[in-house]
Design a protein around this motif. Structure first.
Motif, PDB file in Angstrom:
ATOM      1  N   MET A   1      12.521  24.430   7.322  1.00  0.00           N
ATOM      2  CA  MET A   1      12.256  25.383   5.888  1.00  0.00           C
ATOM      3  C   MET A   1      12.484  26.685   5.708  1.00  0.00           C
ATOM      4  O   MET A   1      11.144  27.455   7.554  1.00  0.00           O
ATOM      5  CB  MET A   1      11.811  24.355   5.451  1.00  0.00           C
ATOM      6  CG  MET A   1      12.223  22.842   4.906  1.00  0.00           C
ATOM      7  SD  MET A   1      13.473  22.979   4.097  1.00  0.00           S
ATOM      8  CE  MET A   1      12.831  23.747   2.136  1.00  0.00           C
ATOM      9  N   ASP A   2      11.900  27.903   4.926  1.00  0.00           N
ATOM     10  CA  ASP A   2      11.009  29.059   5.245  1.00  0.00           C
ATOM     11  C   ASP A   2      10.441  28.698   4.607  1.00  0.00           C
ATOM     12  O   ASP A   2      10.019  27.473   3.668  1.00  0.00           O
ATOM     13  CB  ASP A   2      11.481  30.362   4.289  1.00  0.00           C
ATOM     14  CG  ASP A   2      13.463  30.587   4.825  1.00  0.00           C
ATOM     15  OD1 ASP A   2      13.492  30.280   5.489  1.00  0.00           O
ATOM     16  OD2 ASP A   2      14.319  31.373   3.434  1.00  0.00           O
ATOM     17  N   GLY A   3       8.899  29.510   4.891  1.00  0.00           N
ATOM     18  CA  GLY A   3       7.516  29.065   4.726  1.00  0.00           C
ATOM     19  C   GLY A   3       6.579  29.458   5.707  1.00  0.00           C
ATOM     20  O   GLY A   3       6.590  30.459   6.019  1.00  0.00           O
TER      21      GLY A   3
ATOM     22  N   THR B   1       4.704  37.806  10.901  1.00  0.00           N
ATOM     23  CA  THR B   1       6.307  36.562  10.771  1.00  0.00           C
ATOM     24  C   THR B   1       7.146  35.762  12.512  1.00  0.00           C
ATOM     25  O   THR B   1       6.516  36.653  13.396  1.00  0.00           O
ATOM     26  CB  THR B   1       6.766  37.817  10.613  1.00  0.00           C
ATOM     27  OG1 THR B   1       6.479  38.170   8.841  1.00  0.00           O
ATOM     28  CG2 THR B   1       8.317  37.095   9.587  1.00  0.00           C
ATOM     29  N   ALA B   2       6.939  34.645  12.080  1.00  0.00           N
ATOM     30  CA  ALA B   2       8.730  34.346  13.310  1.00  0.00           C
ATOM     31  C   ALA B   2       9.929  34.574  12.211  1.00  0.00           C
ATOM     32  O   ALA B   2      10.400  33.525  11.908  1.00  0.00           O
ATOM     33  CB  ALA B   2       7.953  33.251  13.673  1.00  0.00           C
ATOM     34  N   LEU B   3      10.786  34.861  12.708  1.00  0.00           N
ATOM     35  CA  LEU B   3      11.848  34.901  12.705  1.00  0.00           C
ATOM     36  C   LEU B   3      12.845  33.815  13.213  1.00  0.00           C
ATOM     37  O   LEU B   3      12.589  33.470  14.604  1.00  0.00           O
ATOM     38  CB  LEU B   3      12.772  36.186  12.323  1.00  0.00           C
ATOM     39  CG  LEU B   3      12.724  36.832  11.861  1.00  0.00           C
ATOM     40  CD1 LEU B   3      12.468  38.024  11.793  1.00  0.00           C
ATOM     41  CD2 LEU B   3      12.268  36.567  10.045  1.00  0.00           C
ATOM     42  N   ALA B   4      14.006  33.719  13.561  1.00  0.00           N
ATOM     43  CA  ALA B   4      14.590  32.345  13.548  1.00  0.00           C
ATOM     44  C   ALA B   4      15.105  33.659  15.654  1.00  0.00           C
ATOM     45  O   ALA B   4      16.157  34.708  14.708  1.00  0.00           O
ATOM     46  CB  ALA B   4      16.614  31.890  12.577  1.00  0.00           C
ATOM     47  N   GLY B   5      14.926  33.156  16.256  1.00  0.00           N
ATOM     48  CA  GLY B   5      15.806  34.155  17.613  1.00  0.00           C
ATOM     49  C   GLY B   5      14.645  35.193  18.039  1.00  0.00           C
ATOM     50  O   GLY B   5      14.651  36.033  18.350  1.00  0.00           O
ATOM     51  N   LYS B   6      12.679  35.646  16.915  1.00  0.00           N
ATOM     52  CA  LYS B   6      12.315  36.431  17.113  1.00  0.00           C
ATOM     53  C   LYS B   6      11.212  35.620  16.937  1.00  0.00           C
ATOM     54  O   LYS B   6      10.748  35.864  16.149  1.00  0.00           O
ATOM     55  CB  LYS B   6      12.553  37.151  15.869  1.00  0.00           C
ATOM     56  CG  LYS B   6      13.041  38.382  16.093  1.00  0.00           C
ATOM     57  CD  LYS B   6      13.290  39.800  15.590  1.00  0.00           C
ATOM     58  CE  LYS B   6      14.676  40.920  15.953  1.00  0.00           C
ATOM     59  NZ  LYS B   6      15.626  40.408  15.578  1.00  0.00           N
ATOM     60  N   PRO B   7      10.579  35.078  18.271  1.00  0.00           N
ATOM     61  CA  PRO B   7       9.223  33.726  17.956  1.00  0.00           C
ATOM     62  C   PRO B   7       8.504  34.759  17.545  1.00  0.00           C
ATOM     63  O   PRO B   7       8.256  36.217  18.154  1.00  0.00           O
ATOM     64  CB  PRO B   7       9.953  33.061  19.669  1.00  0.00           C
ATOM     65  CG  PRO B   7      10.818  34.038  19.881  1.00  0.00           C
ATOM     66  CD  PRO B   7      11.471  34.885  19.439  1.00  0.00           C
ATOM     67  N   PHE B   8       7.091  34.290  17.317  1.00  0.00           N
ATOM     68  CA  PHE B   8       5.364  35.026  17.101  1.00  0.00           C
ATOM     69  C   PHE B   8       5.493  35.204  18.438  1.00  0.00           C
ATOM     70  O   PHE B   8       5.388  33.622  19.102  1.00  0.00           O
ATOM     71  CB  PHE B   8       4.993  34.312  16.413  1.00  0.00           C
ATOM     72  CG  PHE B   8       3.698  34.642  15.705  1.00  0.00           C
ATOM     73  CD1 PHE B   8       3.594  35.838  15.402  1.00  0.00           C
ATOM     74  CD2 PHE B   8       2.718  33.919  16.333  1.00  0.00           C
ATOM     75  CE1 PHE B   8       2.548  35.885  15.089  1.00  0.00           C
ATOM     76  CE2 PHE B   8       1.244  33.935  16.150  1.00  0.00           C
ATOM     77  CZ  PHE B   8       0.988  35.862  15.733  1.00  0.00           C
ATOM     78  N   LYS B   9       4.600  35.943  19.221  1.00  0.00           N
ATOM     79  CA  LYS B   9       3.956  35.962  20.479  1.00  0.00           C
ATOM     80  C   LYS B   9       2.803  35.454  20.039  1.00  0.00           C
ATOM     81  O   LYS B   9       2.076  34.591  21.359  1.00  0.00           O
ATOM     82  CB  LYS B   9       4.053  37.453  21.139  1.00  0.00           C
ATOM     83  CG  LYS B   9       5.420  38.286  21.386  1.00  0.00           C
ATOM     84  CD  LYS B   9       6.094  37.472  22.659  1.00  0.00           C
ATOM     85  CE  LYS B   9       7.677  37.782  22.304  1.00  0.00           C
ATOM     86  NZ  LYS B   9       8.818  38.032  21.776  1.00  0.00           N
TER      87      LYS B   9
ATOM     88  N   VAL C   1       7.407  31.518   8.358  1.00  0.00           N
ATOM     89  CA  VAL C   1       8.076  31.474   9.409  1.00  0.00           C
ATOM     90  C   VAL C   1       9.281  31.487   8.830  1.00  0.00           C
ATOM     91  O   VAL C   1       9.867  31.031   7.742  1.00  0.00           O
ATOM     92  CB  VAL C   1       8.070  30.007   9.842  1.00  0.00           C
ATOM     93  CG1 VAL C   1       7.379  30.510  11.246  1.00  0.00           C
ATOM     94  CG2 VAL C   1       7.772  28.842   9.101  1.00  0.00           C
ATOM     95  N   MET C   2      11.250  31.509   9.230  1.00  0.00           N
ATOM     96  CA  MET C   2      11.888  31.343   8.892  1.00  0.00           C
ATOM     97  C   MET C   2      12.887  29.979   9.882  1.00  0.00           C
ATOM     98  O   MET C   2      13.319  30.368  10.674  1.00  0.00           O
ATOM     99  CB  MET C   2      12.960  32.739   8.551  1.00  0.00           C
ATOM    100  CG  MET C   2      12.321  33.976   8.246  1.00  0.00           C
ATOM    101  SD  MET C   2      12.015  33.649   5.929  1.00  0.00           S
ATOM    102  CE  MET C   2      11.234  35.111   6.093  1.00  0.00           C
ATOM    103  N   THR C   3      13.349  30.126   8.831  1.00  0.00           N
ATOM    104  CA  THR C   3      14.327  28.438   9.582  1.00  0.00           C
ATOM    105  C   THR C   3      15.153  28.788  11.037  1.00  0.00           C
ATOM    106  O   THR C   3      15.437  29.576  10.605  1.00  0.00           O
ATOM    107  CB  THR C   3      15.631  28.014   7.983  1.00  0.00           C
ATOM    108  OG1 THR C   3      14.810  27.838   6.838  1.00  0.00           O
ATOM    109  CG2 THR C   3      16.531  27.098   9.458  1.00  0.00           C
TER     110      THR C   3
END
Ligand code: AMP
Ligand code: MG
Length: 418
Positions: free
Chosen positions: A68-70, A90-98, A109-111
């Protein structure tokens, strides 16, 4: 072992009054499966039959990620009342939080985003208050909620598809999700067909007295195309022994199966029967069914032979009830491909005598939350319109007598998702 040896030992085998289930069993007991294999790109594997095992070399998904987005949080941080957490990034699909998430912290976080290190639970954005720096989480969250785990779909090393699997859109996607671009499949079945009859005219010809346009090659073309076989339409062959002999020999040389229509009854011009028997091993059956009583099944050289009746509806019914399953088996399919029988309510009374299986053409419809069926008009085996109007077969079992309005009966759907 000859075909006759194989089938005659089946319980209840009687060629002059063969029950539908026995005929089906007799055919299946004689068939072998295609062995040749070829490699094709995944996209071209649609409708083909898998000839290898598929074992994942990766987990799918490859990482734990959010469903989920959240906000990704540490469940142990959450209090019985509201909890305030610091938003780190923020972490996106394909762009992890480091970075790593410590006590009292969270990440937006996004789905599809990889779960940030240290987090184990996702709180949906709709219930969270935030000013961009601080996030307020309401009470009542469950540990590990809204997380999809690595390998939850497909697990590294655990086989997911077996040889013999029929490849549908879902299987193509599944194979692609493993990063596999090419698969081994069985080669397509090669099927030849022709119609027999002196009365048959082809499209483009002018109808002479007593002639009918050949429609069987068109229904066969349609039914076979949907099965994904490689087909050869050999046209119309006259009721002439020399022409028929030539057609049978050339068809059986290059194909796994040969399908003919007409000429298997006891009419005078029915040379087909004689010729089939002369050229190979052929069994002639009177099947206890309607429509479609006479049928031949045999083998000429390496090709299995299906001599269907001539009447257009009988052709379609015998194709669906016998040839379809035989071809799917020959193709190498190992799943349960029998056409399901569904129970619905008959909206009208239907005439039927015990002692044969009938395949009436029906229209399945919904009325007040209940599925009901009625027959299309005239049910003659020459009335092809009855097939065109129908969306199901009404299968009236061998022992069954007349059907009263309101009685349950069984139907087979003609089309579903395709
Ligand atoms: P047969 O089984 O050859 O005696 O044919 C039975 C009936 O089906 C006859 O009325 C034929 O004219 C009809 N028929 C046979 N073959 C075809 C065909 N290919 N297209 C349309 N009708 C056919
Ligand atoms: Mg004929």
């Amino acid at each position: 072992m000859s075909l006759l040896d194989t089938v005659s030992c089946l319980d209840g085998y009687d060629p002059n009054a063969l029950r539908v289930d026995k005929a089906r069993q007799a055919i299946l007991s004689c068939l072998a499966q295609v062995k040749d294999v070829e490699a094709v790109q995944v996209r071209h594997a649609l409708g083909r039959i898998l000839a290898q095992e598929i074992v994942p070399r990766i987990n799918v998904p490859a990482h734990d990620n959010t469903a989920m987005d959240g906000y990704a949080v540490r469940y142990s941080d959450l209090a019985a009342a509201e909890t305030r957490l610091e938003e780190l990034g923020t972490a996106l699909a394909g762009k992890p939080f480091k970075g790593k998430v410590g006590a009292g912290q969270c990440v937006r976080v996004m789905t599809g985003a990889v779960m940030p290190a240290g987090t184990d639970t996702v709180v949906i954005q709709e219930i969270v208050k935030t000013d961009g720096k601080t996030v307020v989480i309401p009470p009542g969250q469950k540990a590990k909620q809204n997380v999809r785990y690595a390998g939850e779909d497909l697990k590294l090393g655990v086989p997911v598809l077996q040889p013999g699997a029929w490849l549908r859109p879902a299987e193509l996607g599944l194979i692609a999700s493993l990063g596999i671009g090419e698969v081994k499949v069985k080669r397509r079945l090669r099927v030849a067909f022709f119609a027999t009859g002196d009365e048959l005219a082809s499209i483009g010809e002018k109808l002479k007295e007593g002639e009918v346009y050949d429609s069987n090659r068109y229904t066969l073309h349609g039914m076979l195309s949907r099965l994904g076989v490689e087909l050869t339409d050999m046209g119309v062959v006259r009721d002439d022994p020399a022409a028929l002999k030539k057609a049978f020999l050339s068809a059986s040389e290059k194909h796994d199966a040969v399908i003919t229509t007409g000429g298997v009854s006891v009419g005078e011009a029915d040379f087909v029967k004689q010729l089939m028997a002369e050229l190979g091993e052929v069994l002639f059956w009177k099947i206890a069914m309607r429509p479609g009583r006479p049928m031949a099944f045999g083998k000429i050289g390496g090709a299995f032979l299906f001599g269907l009746p001539g009447n257009p509806v009988a052709v379609m019914v015998t194709f669906y009830q016998f040839v379809r399953d035989a071809l799917l088996h020959l193709s190498g399919r190992t799943d349960d491909f029998a056409i399901p029988l569904l129970q619905v309510i008959s909206s009208e009374k239907i005439r039927k005598v015990p002692g044969r299986t009938e395949y009436q053409r029906g229209i399945l419809y919904k009325e007040k939350d209940e599925w009901r069926v009625r027959i299309t008009g005239q049910q003659g085996s020459g009335v092809l319109r009855s097939m065109a109007e129908a969306n199901c077969f009404i299968v009236l079992e061998h022992e069954r007598g007349a059907v009263a309005a309101g009685e349950p009966l069984q139907v087979q759907l003609m089309e579903a998702l395709a």
